[in-house]
Design an enzyme around this catalytic site. Structure first.
Site, PDB file in Angstrom:
ATOM      1  N   THR A  93       0.838  -1.215   0.151  1.00  0.00           N
ATOM      2  CA  THR A  93      -0.144   0.026  -0.011  1.00  0.00           C
ATOM      3  C   THR A  93       0.790   1.124  -0.078  1.00  0.00           C
ATOM      4  OG1 THR A  93      -0.049  -0.366   2.244  1.00  0.00           O
ATOM      5  CG2 THR A  93      -1.993  -0.923   1.144  1.00  0.00           C
ATOM      6  N   THR A 129      -1.361  -2.508   5.629  1.00  0.00           N
ATOM      7  CA  THR A 129      -1.677  -1.244   6.408  1.00  0.00           C
ATOM      8  C   THR A 129      -2.453  -0.244   5.314  1.00  0.00           C
ATOM      9  OG1 THR A 129       0.397  -1.319   7.210  1.00  0.00           O
ATOM     10  CG2 THR A 129      -0.449   0.815   7.415  1.00  0.00           C
ATOM     11  N   ARG A 162       9.588  -5.582  11.873  1.00  0.00           N
ATOM     12  CA  ARG A 162      10.710  -4.591  11.708  1.00  0.00           C
ATOM     13  C   ARG A 162      11.733  -5.208  10.792  1.00  0.00           C
ATOM     14  NH1 ARG A 162      12.984  -5.439  17.487  1.00  0.00           N
ATOM     15  NH2 ARG A 162      12.326  -7.470  17.041  1.00  0.00           N
ATOM     16  N   LYS A 215      -1.866  -0.216  13.632  1.00  0.00           N
ATOM     17  CA  LYS A 215      -0.641  -0.057  13.112  1.00  0.00           C
ATOM     18  C   LYS A 215      -0.170   1.451  12.999  1.00  0.00           C
ATOM     19  CE  LYS A 215       2.933  -1.215  10.502  1.00  0.00           C
ATOM     20  NZ  LYS A 215       2.888  -1.944   9.456  1.00  0.00           N
ATOM     21  N   GLY A 264      19.913  11.381  15.154  1.00  0.00           N
ATOM     22  CA  GLY A 264      20.449  11.231  13.954  1.00  0.00           C
ATOM     23  C   GLY A 264      19.959  11.951  12.866  1.00  0.00           C
ATOM     24  N   CYS A 271       7.635   2.262   5.270  1.00  0.00           N
ATOM     25  CA  CYS A 271       6.552   2.297   6.180  1.00  0.00           C
ATOM     26  C   CYS A 271       6.455   3.648   6.888  1.00  0.00           C
ATOM     27  CB  CYS A 271       6.822   1.040   7.502  1.00  0.00           C
ATOM     28  SG  CYS A 271       6.628  -0.567   6.664  1.00  0.00           S
TER      29      CYS A 271
END
Length: 447
Positions: A93, A129, A162, A215, A264, A271
């Protein structure tokens, strides 16, 4: 009789889910509309780098010597519909081109292609998602198009993988969330996830909207935490503070926690960026846009960090220009233990410097092929040492363990100038300084 499972879409999510379901003991049939991908998976190879995935796949793909034979792949919708009791939809998606919203064309196509072949009761489980409200619409589509009618039921089971830990996260999830409308659907999914539940994974049952929101809410929270510490890094840079010590101190507060507090150049990948943007877009459609206006600043902070790293590099060169300067970039992927370069902060920084006249050489342990396809005009080296050779400044932009273990003295022998900028706050500053390097990191004092 044992459940048979299908997985529709065999990209990163689908290939991992299919292999994991076979590992849990189910017979699994994976479907994709790209024949070349099916051929590759059927040979026990994966089209991306993910630690442990290819080994897991080869342990179960039919036709491979020594495998269980529980996993096969096809391009036939009819075969999938006839085979499966539970159909997992795992298609992509992406963000709509030129918009914040989510592109649902692949999800819609998957449901529209599967439904007309469902001639016996089945549970279709969305894992992609999607914007909140999609499941309700897709449930109606499924019932309208399936010959079996309402006996083709929908559930929503968001993924929380992940990259770099996808196999672990699928086989041993920290939670299983299912949005559903019937006890029968819950019973089937409890059977599917019986093994991780026995190991202690919580099983959370919700309605459709809540499952869809979990999510995007989780990713929005993680993005907020990352951008928060990066905002603190900006303040530390202005005030002369040390964001690493600041993060350590606040991380001891159990209400906050230490994870995702490494300042950083920010987050990237396929995602977090597109999910928070799609969440904002959907909230606007629902009339709740004010609830998520903070995410615009989260996105802005994240993107700003890339430009700030470019500015740090320009400043480190002394004369304020990249023209004629050699810049080594260590890292191309958006995170370590992956070959994914989608929306990679490292490559974005490398590309900006290149456009400003710098001679940029990139090295990454796993992302070189994908980086070359995305940024063919950059130079690429086969090793970190080769990337650093002749460099006027070195940028550490993806926190691979390989880079933490580099010998600063050895690199110093080949660099034109011993100047390194740590864009991930992951290197040992004292070790580099002892080897004669000028070391700077985002949000930290200069010495």
């Amino acid at each position: 009789m044992a459940l048979k499972i299908t997985v529709i879409g065999t990209g990163y999510l689908g290939a991992t889910h299919a292999a994991a379901m076979a590992e849990l003991g189910f017979e699994v049939l994976g479907l994709d509309v790209v024949p070349e991908k099916i051929d590759m998976l059927s040979a026990g190879r994966v089209p991306m780098y993910e630690p442990g995935l290819e080994d897991l796949l080869r342990r179960h793909v039919a036709g491979i010597e020594g495998s269980t034979g529980r996993l096969r792949f096809t391009t036939s919708w009819e075969e999938v519909a006839d085979f499966g009791d539970v159909h997992f939809v795992c298609v992509n998606t992406p963000q709509k081109h030129g918009e914040y919203g989510c592109d649902m064309r692949y999800v819609d196509a998957a449901f529209s292609s599967l439904a007309p072949h469902l001639r016996r009761p089945a549970l279709v489980v969305g894992k992609s998602t999607v914007p909140v409200g999609s499941a309700e619409r897709l449930a109606r589509l499924l019932a309208d198009l399936a010959p079996v009618g309402a006996d083709a039921e929908l559930a929503w089971n968001p993924e929380f993988l992940r990259e770099g830990f996808a196999v672990q996260d699928t086989l041993h999830p920290d939670r299983i969330v299912v949005g559903l409308e019937s006890a029968a659907a819950e019973k089937l999914l409890r059977e599917v996830y019986a093994t991780p539940m026995e190991e202690g994974s919580p099983f959370v049952v919700t309605d459709f909207p809540t499952a869809e929101l979990v999510k995007t809410a989780a990713n929005s929270f993680l993005a907020t935490k990352i951008s928060f510490i990066n905002a603190m890094a900006e303040v530390c840079e202005a005030a002369g503070g040390d964001v690493v010590k600041l993060a350590e101190a606040i991380g001891y507060d159990e209400r906050i926690g230490a994870k995702f507090l490494r300042a950083g150049i920010g987050f990237g990948g396929g995602c977090l960026p597109k999910d928070i943007r799609a969440f904002m877009a959907r909230a606007g459609e629902l009339g709740a846009d004010q609830a998520l206006t903070f995410l615009r600043e989260i996105d802005s902070i994240n993107m700003r960090r890339r430009g700030q790293m470019v500015g740090m590099a320009r400043e480190a060169l002394g004369d304020g220009t990249f023209l004629g300067k050699r810049v080594a970039v260590l890292g191309a992927t958006f995170k370590p233990n992956s070959d994914d370069v989608r929306d990679s902060p490292a490559l974005n920084v490398a590309g900006q410097i290149h456009l400003q006249g710098g001679q940029v050489t990139v090295y990454d342990p796993k992302g070189m092929d994908n980086a070359r396809r995305l940024f063919p005009t950059l130079a690429y080296a086969d090793t970190a040492l080769d990337a650093v050779r002749g460099a006027d400044v070195v940028l550490h932009l993806t926190e691979w363990n390989e880079f933490r273990e580099l010998d600063p003295a050895v690199l110093g022998e080949v660099a034109a100038s011993r100047v390194i900028l740590d864009g991930r706050n992951a290197l040992d500053a004292e070790r580099w300084r002892e080897a004669g390097w000028t070391f700077r990191a985002m949000g930290r004092p200069r010495a």
